[in-house]
Scaffold this active site. Structure first.
Site, PDB file in Angstrom:
ATOM      1  CE  LYS A  39     -14.171  19.191  51.147  1.00 17.65           C
ATOM      2  NZ  LYS A  39     -15.401  19.794  51.239  1.00 17.65           N
ATOM      3  NE  ARG A 138     -21.564  21.194  55.222  1.00 21.84           N
ATOM      4  CZ  ARG A 138     -20.837  20.793  54.201  1.00 21.84           C
ATOM      5  NH1 ARG A 138     -20.520  19.479  54.032  1.00 21.84           N
ATOM      6  NH2 ARG A 138     -20.210  21.814  53.574  1.00 21.84           N
ATOM      7  CG  HIS A 168     -21.434  23.744  50.423  1.00 26.51           C
ATOM      8  ND1 HIS A 168     -20.528  23.973  49.461  1.00 26.51           N
ATOM      9  CD2 HIS A 168     -21.497  22.443  50.784  1.00 26.51           C
ATOM     10  CE1 HIS A 168     -20.205  22.816  49.135  1.00 26.51           C
ATOM     11  NE2 HIS A 168     -20.720  21.784  49.751  1.00 26.51           N
ATOM     12  NE  ARG A 224     -16.940  26.813  48.928  1.00 26.76           N
ATOM     13  CZ  ARG A 224     -18.049  27.596  49.144  1.00 26.76           C
ATOM     14  NH1 ARG A 224     -18.154  28.830  49.218  1.00 26.76           N
ATOM     15  NH2 ARG A 224     -19.271  26.750  49.132  1.00 26.76           N
ATOM     16  CE1 TYR A 273      -8.564 -15.208  55.455  1.00 25.77           C
ATOM     17  CE2 TYR A 273      -8.907 -13.220  54.022  1.00 25.77           C
ATOM     18  CZ  TYR A 273      -8.056 -14.101  55.073  1.00 25.77           C
ATOM     19  OH  TYR A 273      -7.076 -13.695  55.696  1.00 25.77           O
ATOM     20  CB  CYS A 320      -7.369 -10.448  51.557  1.00 23.35           C
ATOM     21  SG  CYS A 320      -7.718 -12.069  50.807  1.00 23.35           S
ATOM     22  CG  MET A 321      -6.221  -5.562  56.063  1.00 27.16           C
ATOM     23  SD  MET A 321      -5.558  -5.922  57.885  1.00 27.16           S
ATOM     24  CE  MET A 321      -6.769  -6.258  58.553  1.00 27.16           C
ATOM     25  CG  ASP A 322      -2.876  -6.902  54.180  1.00 27.97           C
ATOM     26  OD1 ASP A 322      -2.865  -5.969  54.566  1.00 27.97           O
ATOM     27  OD2 ASP A 322      -2.709  -7.942  55.247  1.00 27.97           O
TER      28      ASP A 322
HETATM   29  C1  LIG Z   1     -15.745  20.284  49.871  1.00 27.18           C
HETATM   30  C2  LIG Z   1     -16.577  21.828  49.835  1.00 27.18           C
HETATM   31  C3  LIG Z   1     -16.333  22.337  48.470  1.00 27.18           C
HETATM   32  C4  LIG Z   1     -15.791  21.707  47.266  1.00 27.18           C
HETATM   33  O1  LIG Z   1     -16.946  21.004  46.605  1.00 27.18           O
HETATM   34  P1  LIG Z   1     -16.453  20.261  45.328  1.00 27.18           P
HETATM   35  O2  LIG Z   1     -18.012  19.444  44.943  1.00 27.18           O
HETATM   36  O3  LIG Z   1     -15.552  19.166  45.488  1.00 27.18           O
HETATM   37  O4  LIG Z   1     -16.243  21.166  44.321  1.00 27.18           O
HETATM   38  C5  LIG Z   1     -16.831  23.482  48.194  1.00 27.18           C
HETATM   39  N1  LIG Z   1     -17.250  24.177  49.538  1.00 27.18           N
HETATM   40  C6  LIG Z   1     -17.360  23.667  50.715  1.00 27.18           C
HETATM   41  C7  LIG Z   1     -17.832  24.330  51.863  1.00 27.18           C
HETATM   42  C8  LIG Z   1     -17.017  22.308  50.802  1.00 27.18           C
HETATM   43  O5  LIG Z   1     -17.236  21.676  52.109  1.00 27.18           O
END
Ligand SMILES: *Cc1c(COP(=O)(O)O)cnc(C)c1O
Length: 383
Positions: A39, A138, A168, A224, A273, A320-322
């Site tokens: 992601k 969540r 999760h 995951r 700045y 700064c920005m850049d």
């Molecule tokens: C982002 C996410 C993960 C990965 O978590 P890490 O701590 O980066 O391994 C796994 N499962 C779900 C549902 C997530 O949102």
């Protein structure tokens, strides 16, 4: 379009990512699959090249992302292993997801019915991963008998396929696993309620990176793999644990720029700045053409350091920005055009995402995600 990677580039080592994933895979039982979490454009590292590199690995079941657009980008780039969307279902993206075989995360009955309706209309079966809220609060079904009945009712629809059941953890990155264990217990109890109703899932998954490291009960059918695949740490407690156990991950991203301007500025002058610093000595200042618009945190102003000629140089004044300025008085060999490492290694020195995270109040996950698209990603091996 031509891109000059001299101003700044995020060098990403796909070798490091692959070998970090292999380390994670070595920590789970034979037969447990990995789901690389890519992601937020692979935590800022580039989801498409990562997916293409990892897709051929037999132990990679598929990939997880957070939004429909991320899923579409992967599929449209040619990824054909399963792509699982971990976020909620939005009506406008259901058809596109069905057409591409993207896996749905369903966290309540209404979402399930929405998917079922479109699946029936288009005559394309939908693979569903049921989200269970075991304590993070969540998303997900609450793990009780009522939800079990609701999930059973959903899967009476022939267009919905029960592919996955997942949850999760809120606190798997702590040494004390009591909270995570209680989440796992609720998950397993809910799975049992569904089994009793004749619903079985091909892929039960609960583990994130931290769980892969020290929570074997959570590994189940697939894990995951997120942050440690990029060579970053889930938490300070996990860093300590990895050191104890000799588990080592290699940071995959190096943020590198070049000195664009050098000047000797007299004592008494103010820098940048707001004139937030007044020089107390004659100071050699190197200007680096990177700023907060590149995702380099402005909170590093006056606090952070960068590496030039393998040595640490302190950031002077406000970012700064850049552009920003660094004090190179004590590195006399610096000249214009020298490489500057903002994140990563140079010779024996290293600036980690965790160090920048601590100094900037932007933790390591956030730091890499927030390197903006203005910074070209360059895929080198080894790096
Ligand atoms: C982002 C996410 C993960 C990965 O978590 P890490 O701590 O980066 O391994 C796994 N499962 C779900 C549902 C997530 O949102």
């Amino acid at each position: 379009m031509e891109i000059d990677t001299k101003r700044v580039a995020a060098k990403v080592s796909l070798d490091a990512i692959q070998s970090n994933l292999a380390v994670m895979h070595s920590l789970v039982p034979e037969g447990t699959k990995c789901i690389p979490v890519i992601k937020a454009d692979g935590y800022g590292h580039g989801a498409v090249p990562i997916a293409h590199r990892l897709e051929p690995l037999a132990y990679v079941w598929g990939f997880a992302v957070a939004t429909a657009e991320e899923a579409f980008t992967l599929f449209d780039s040619g990824v054909r292993k399963p792509i699982l969307l971990l976020g909620g279902v939005f009506e406008g993206s259901i058809d596109g997801m069905l057409a591409r075989g993207i896996r749905f995360c369903v966290s309540d009955a209404l979402q399930g019915r929405m998917v079922a309706e479109r699946a029936k209309e288009l005559r394309i079966p939908a693979n569903i991963h049921v989200a269970v809220d075991t304590g993070m609060h969540r998303i997900g079904f609450s793990p009780d008998e009522g939800s079990a009945d609701a999930v059973k009712a959903l899967f009476e629809d022939p267009y919905l396929i029960a592919e996955g059941l997942f949850t999760h953890y809120a606190r798997a990155d702590e040494e004390d696993l009591a909270a995570a264990l209680s989440q796992l217990k609720r998950y397993l109890a809910f799975r049992q309620m569904l089994t009793e109703r004749g619903i079985a899932f091909r892929l039960c998954h609960t583990a994130n990176s931290a769980s892969v490291l020290h929570f074997p009960e959570a590994h189940l059918d697939a894990v995951r793999c997120g942050i440690t695949m990029y060579g970053l740490t889930p938490s300070d407690e996990m860093t300590a644990l990895m050191e104890e156990n000799g588990v080592c991950f290699r940071p995959a991203m190096t943020l590198i720029s070049h000195v664009i301007h050098l000047a000797e500025i007299d004592a008494g002058e103010e820098i940048g700045y707001g004139g937030t610093v007044t020089l107390t000595r004659k100071t050699r200042i190197a200007t680096v053409p990177v700023g907060y618009a590149d995702g380099f945190p402005r909170m590093l102003s006056g606090k952070g350091e960068v590496l030039i000629r393998g040595k640490r140089a302190k950031i002077l004044g406000r970012i700064c920005m850049d552009q920003f300025m660094a004090d190179v008085t004590d590195i006399p060999e610096v000249s214009c055009g020298d490489p500057v490492v903002l994140l990563g290694r140079m010779d024996g020195e290293e600036i980690t995402a965790e160090e920048i995270g601590r100094l900037s109040g932007r933790f390591n996950y956030e730091l890499v995600c927030c390197i903006t698209s203005r910074v070209p990603r360059v895929y080198g091996e080894g790096a």
